[in-house]
Write a protein that holds these residues in place. Structure first.
Motif, PDB file in Angstrom:
ATOM      1  N   LEU A 130      30.548  18.422  37.951  1.00  0.00           N
ATOM      2  CA  LEU A 130      30.512  17.126  38.631  1.00  0.00           C
ATOM      3  C   LEU A 130      31.785  16.332  38.360  1.00  0.00           C
ATOM      4  O   LEU A 130      32.284  15.612  39.231  1.00  0.00           O
ATOM      5  CB  LEU A 130      29.288  16.330  38.169  1.00  0.00           C
ATOM      6  CG  LEU A 130      27.925  16.886  38.600  1.00  0.00           C
ATOM      7  CD1 LEU A 130      26.798  16.074  37.973  1.00  0.00           C
ATOM      8  CD2 LEU A 130      27.804  16.876  40.122  1.00  0.00           C
ATOM      9  N   GLY A 131      32.323  16.480  37.150  1.00  0.00           N
ATOM     10  CA  GLY A 131      33.559  15.786  36.815  1.00  0.00           C
ATOM     11  C   GLY A 131      34.724  16.257  37.660  1.00  0.00           C
ATOM     12  O   GLY A 131      35.583  15.463  38.060  1.00  0.00           O
ATOM     13  N   THR A 146      34.252  12.080  31.169  1.00  0.00           N
ATOM     14  CA  THR A 146      33.775  12.955  30.093  1.00  0.00           C
ATOM     15  C   THR A 146      33.998  14.430  30.392  1.00  0.00           C
ATOM     16  O   THR A 146      33.446  15.287  29.709  1.00  0.00           O
ATOM     17  CB  THR A 146      32.276  12.719  29.852  1.00  0.00           C
ATOM     18  OG1 THR A 146      31.555  12.977  31.077  1.00  0.00           O
ATOM     19  CG2 THR A 146      32.011  11.297  29.401  1.00  0.00           C
ATOM     20  N   HIS A 147      34.791  14.742  31.406  1.00  0.00           N
ATOM     21  CA  HIS A 147      35.030  16.144  31.734  1.00  0.00           C
ATOM     22  C   HIS A 147      36.434  16.554  31.309  1.00  0.00           C
ATOM     23  O   HIS A 147      37.336  15.727  31.196  1.00  0.00           O
ATOM     24  CB  HIS A 147      34.860  16.383  33.238  1.00  0.00           C
ATOM     25  CG  HIS A 147      35.921  15.722  34.070  1.00  0.00           C
ATOM     26  ND1 HIS A 147      35.911  14.376  34.341  1.00  0.00           N
ATOM     27  CD2 HIS A 147      37.033  16.216  34.677  1.00  0.00           C
ATOM     28  CE1 HIS A 147      36.953  14.063  35.094  1.00  0.00           C
ATOM     29  NE2 HIS A 147      37.657  15.162  35.309  1.00  0.00           N
ATOM     30  N   GLN A 230      47.841  26.300  36.334  1.00  0.00           N
ATOM     31  CA  GLN A 230      48.300  26.122  34.957  1.00  0.00           C
ATOM     32  C   GLN A 230      47.709  24.851  34.352  1.00  0.00           C
ATOM     33  O   GLN A 230      47.281  24.839  33.190  1.00  0.00           O
ATOM     34  CB  GLN A 230      49.829  26.060  34.925  1.00  0.00           C
ATOM     35  CG  GLN A 230      50.511  27.366  35.278  1.00  0.00           C
ATOM     36  CD  GLN A 230      52.019  27.256  35.180  1.00  0.00           C
ATOM     37  OE1 GLN A 230      52.573  26.906  34.150  1.00  0.00           O
ATOM     38  NE2 GLN A 230      52.702  27.545  36.273  1.00  0.00           N
ATOM     39  N   THR A 231      47.690  23.782  35.150  1.00  0.00           N
ATOM     40  CA  THR A 231      47.097  22.530  34.678  1.00  0.00           C
ATOM     41  C   THR A 231      45.599  22.694  34.453  1.00  0.00           C
ATOM     42  O   THR A 231      45.044  22.196  33.467  1.00  0.00           O
ATOM     43  CB  THR A 231      47.352  21.405  35.690  1.00  0.00           C
ATOM     44  OG1 THR A 231      48.761  21.256  35.887  1.00  0.00           O
ATOM     45  CG2 THR A 231      46.782  20.086  35.201  1.00  0.00           C
ATOM     46  N   GLY A 236      41.649  21.794  31.701  1.00  0.00           N
ATOM     47  CA  GLY A 236      40.240  21.846  32.073  1.00  0.00           C
ATOM     48  C   GLY A 236      39.899  20.872  33.182  1.00  0.00           C
ATOM     49  O   GLY A 236      38.759  20.413  33.288  1.00  0.00           O
ATOM     50  N   THR A 237      40.877  20.554  34.024  1.00  0.00           N
ATOM     51  CA  THR A 237      40.656  19.667  35.171  1.00  0.00           C
ATOM     52  C   THR A 237      40.882  20.471  36.446  1.00  0.00           C
ATOM     53  O   THR A 237      41.894  21.154  36.580  1.00  0.00           O
ATOM     54  CB  THR A 237      41.624  18.471  35.132  1.00  0.00           C
ATOM     55  OG1 THR A 237      42.978  18.944  35.035  1.00  0.00           O
ATOM     56  CG2 THR A 237      41.336  17.594  33.928  1.00  0.00           C
ATOM     57  N   PHE A 238      39.955  20.364  37.391  1.00  0.00           N
ATOM     58  CA  PHE A 238      39.977  21.235  38.561  1.00  0.00           C
ATOM     59  C   PHE A 238      40.006  20.478  39.884  1.00  0.00           C
ATOM     60  O   PHE A 238      39.884  21.085  40.943  1.00  0.00           O
ATOM     61  CB  PHE A 238      38.746  22.150  38.533  1.00  0.00           C
ATOM     62  CG  PHE A 238      38.574  22.872  37.228  1.00  0.00           C
ATOM     63  CD1 PHE A 238      39.300  24.014  36.957  1.00  0.00           C
ATOM     64  CD2 PHE A 238      37.706  22.388  36.257  1.00  0.00           C
ATOM     65  CE1 PHE A 238      39.160  24.679  35.750  1.00  0.00           C
ATOM     66  CE2 PHE A 238      37.556  23.045  35.045  1.00  0.00           C
ATOM     67  CZ  PHE A 238      38.289  24.193  34.789  1.00  0.00           C
TER      68      PHE A 238
END
Length: 275
Positions: A130-131, A146-147, A230-231, A236-238
Motif C-alpha cells: 500500500l505504501g 511507514t514503508h 536500483q533505487t 525499498g520504494t517502488f
C-alpha cells in the motif's frame, strides 16, 4: 537524468563516435565540477560495461584478464581519490572517510535486524504494498510514511530527526533489505532477492539488445527503468515503477515487441557476439 549516459555512450558504437566521446568527457567534467568523488564515476564505468556487454563477452581470455585488472585499478583509483580529497579538505583523515562510509551502509540493516523478530508478517507486507501505491511522490512528501526506507528511518531514529531530514529532501540509504526483513523475515528477503534479480535480468538483457540494434527510444526507457530499479532495491520504494512514465514505457515496449514479432524479433535470452 542519469540514464541518458547510456545513450551518450551508445553513440560511440552507433557511428557517432566524436559526438559520443565528447558527451562522455563533458559528463565526466560535470561530475568533477559538482564534487562527485566516487558514485558517479562508478556508474559511468558500469554504464560502459552494459553498453559494450556483447563485445566484452566475446573477448579472448587474455584480453578479459587485462580488462578485469584495468577495472580493478580504476575502482581502486576512485576510492583512493575519494579518500585523498576528504583527507585534504575534510575534517578527518582518508581512513576516517572510508570507515565511515562503509559503516553507514550497514547501520539501518543491523539496527533493524536487532529489533525485528524475523517472522513473516502479512500486515506489514500489505503495508509495504500500500505504501508503494500511495507514496508521497517526493522525499518531503513521505513525512510520516511507514514503508520502505521511510519506515526504517522512523523505526531506528528519533521522529523529530527523521521529520527534519525528510523535510530537507534527504533520506538515509540502504533500507530496502531492512524493510523486507522487518516485514517478511528471511522469507521476505529471499522473495525480494528473487523478484528483483529476475526483473534486473530482463531489463539489462533488454537494454543490451536495444543498444546492439540501435533502438534509441527503448534504450532511454530501459535505462530509466534500470536506474529506478536500483533505487527500489536500495531504498525499498517502488512508486516510480508504477508511475505514469513507467506505465507508458511498459506499454511502448510491449507494443513495439508485438510489432516486431514477425520480423526483427528481439531475443532476450541470447545475445550473439558483435562482428
Amino acid at each position: 537524468m542519469p540514464y541518458l549516459i547510456f545513450v551518450i555512450i551508445a553513440a560511440t558504437r552507433w557511428g557517432m563516435k566524436l559526438l559520443g566521446w565528447a558527451g562522455v568527457v563533458a559528463w565526466a567534467i560535470i561530475l568533477v565540477w559538482t564534487g562527485t568523488k566516487f558514485g558517479g564515476f562508478f556508474n559511468l564505468v558500469c554504464a560502459f560495461m552494459i553498453v559494450y556487454c556483447d563485445r566484452l563477452s566475446c573477448l579472448r581470455e587474455g584480453a578479459a584478464r587485462v580488462l578485469s585488472v584495468l577495472i580493478i585499478v580504476v575502482m581502486a583509483g576512485l576510492i583512493a581519490v575519494s579518500a585523498i580529497v576528504y583527507g585534504t579538505y575534510g575534517t578527518g583523515t582518508g581512513a576516517d572517510f572510508l570507515f565511515a562510509r562503509t559503516a553507514q551502509q550497514g547501520q539501518i540493516w543491523w539496527a533493524t535486524y536487532e529489533k525485528a523478530d524475523g517472522a513473516f508478517r502479512l500486515d506489514r507486507v500489505e503495508g509495504e504494498i500500500l505504501g508503494a501505491v500511495n507514496d508521497g511522490g517526493s522525499i518531503a512528501g513521505n513525512k510520516g510514511s511507514t514503508h520502505g526506507i521511510y519506515g526504517m528511518m522512523y523505526l531506528n531514529a528519533p521522529t523529530d530527526l527523521v521529520d527534519g531530514k525528510l523535510a530537507q529532501g534527504s533520506r538515509y540509504t540502504e533500507g530496502g533489505y531492512a524493510a523486507m526483513y522487518y516485514s517478511g523475515g528471511l522469507t521476505g528477503v529471499l522473495l525480494f532477492s528473487l523478484a528483483m534479480s529476475g526483473i534486473f535480468f530482463f531489463v539489462i538483457r533488454g537494454l543490451g539488445v536495444a543498444l546492439k540494434r540501435g533502438r534509441a527510444i527503448e534504450v532511454v526507457m530501459l535505462a530509466r527503468l534500470f536506474i529506478v530499479l536500483q533505487t527500489a532495491l536500495s531504498m525499498g520504494t517502488f512508486a516510480d515503477l508504477i508511475d505514469p512514465v513507467s506505465l507508458g514505457s511498459y506499454a511502448y515496449l510491449i507494443f513495439s515487441s508485438f510489432l516486431r514479432a514477425r520480423g526483427d524479433r528481439p531475443c532476450f535470452l541470447r545475445m550473439p557476439c558483435a562482428s
